[in-house]
Enzyme design. Sequence first.
Site, PDB file in Angstrom:
ATOM      1  N   CYS A 245       0.797  -1.135  -0.034  1.00  0.00           N
ATOM      2  CA  CYS A 245      -0.022  -0.013   0.051  1.00  0.00           C
ATOM      3  C   CYS A 245       0.872   1.343   0.114  1.00  0.00           C
ATOM      4  O   CYS A 245       1.616   1.339   0.809  1.00  0.00           O
ATOM      5  CB  CYS A 245      -0.924   0.009   1.092  1.00  0.00           C
ATOM      6  SG  CYS A 245      -1.816   1.512   1.492  1.00  0.00           S
TER       7      CYS A 245
ATOM      8  N   LYS B   3      -9.759  -8.880   4.955  1.00  0.00           N
ATOM      9  CA  LYS B   3      -9.493  -8.180   6.269  1.00  0.00           C
ATOM     10  C   LYS B   3      -9.928  -8.737   7.617  1.00  0.00           C
ATOM     11  O   LYS B   3     -11.119  -9.526   7.658  1.00  0.00           O
ATOM     12  CB  LYS B   3     -10.161  -6.822   6.299  1.00  0.00           C
ATOM     13  CG  LYS B   3      -9.623  -6.031   5.183  1.00  0.00           C
ATOM     14  CD  LYS B   3     -10.437  -4.658   5.157  1.00  0.00           C
ATOM     15  CE  LYS B   3     -10.125  -3.862   3.705  1.00  0.00           C
ATOM     16  NZ  LYS B   3     -11.166  -3.025   3.584  1.00  0.00           N
TER      17      LYS B   3
ATOM     18  N   SER C 132      -3.446   8.619   5.522  1.00  0.00           N
ATOM     19  CA  SER C 132      -2.043   8.631   5.560  1.00  0.00           C
ATOM     20  C   SER C 132      -1.340  10.230   5.795  1.00  0.00           C
ATOM     21  O   SER C 132      -0.476  10.395   6.391  1.00  0.00           O
ATOM     22  CB  SER C 132      -1.334   8.180   3.948  1.00  0.00           C
ATOM     23  OG  SER C 132      -1.849   8.963   2.852  1.00  0.00           O
TER      24      SER C 132
END
Length: 238
Positions: free
Chosen positions: A32, A59, A85
């Site tokens: 990612c 997940k 982020s």
Amino acid sequence: MPVVEETKHLEVDAPLPPLKKGLVRLYSNRFCVFSQRTRLVLAAKSANYEIINIHLKKKPTWYASKNPNGTTPCLEKDEDIVWDSTITCEYGNDIFAENPLWPTDPLAKAKDRMLIDFFNSKIFPNFMKLTFYPVEGKEEFYQQEYEKNVGKLQENLVERGTTFFGGSQPGMVDYMMWPWFERWVLLDDIFPKDNFPTILTWRKNMIAAPAVKEAAIPDDIHLEYFKNFKQNIFQYDY
Ligand SMILES: N[C@@H](CCC(=O)N[C@@H](CS)C(=O)NCC(=O)O)C(=O)O
């Protein structure tokens, strides 16, 4: 070694590893780009932290209670948790005092933020269209857009006259953009890198930076992951 522990990519039934008091935890995924931003920042801060890797297609059931958006990255400290982020990088920069990653001058910081904004809207989306998410018939368009905007990025670095966008050392502005430049190997057949000598030199200097080395994925692994991704095989542990 700042990364105290790193798990494999946990899947649906994996139990939640118990939190360790005082130790920052990054929920991440090795491939990612957004998680890699956070790994870069934490590495640059010489932070001690652990990494819980998440299998994004399977997940763990508990992950929804960590981040309602279900995305990586997330940063957790003593049960306080933040995601996205931009925010995990800010938070990481704030909670670890060493090596502040923004310029102290307000105008210089504002200019870095504007450049990140330009990168987020004009460069990385076009990179994604040229690689992971192509649109049939629009290849040339995205290629031109990507080249035009990498050209503008290059002009910005020439104007700054510094080794890195952040100055003599990489700053937040460099780390926020780096994951997409580490993946340049995916553009080998379509992008005329030699037309961008200042960006090439910046890239070479970034590769040599300690935080970049610490969070790096080698080119052959990027290529392997990409080949699998194209076949809808989501393998994260290599
Ligand atoms: N704007 C978010 C984007 C995060 C994101 O999209 N992460 C991807 C992996 S690179 C993800 O978690 N995808 C799984 C999903 O959306 O379910 C950020 O900057 O953190």
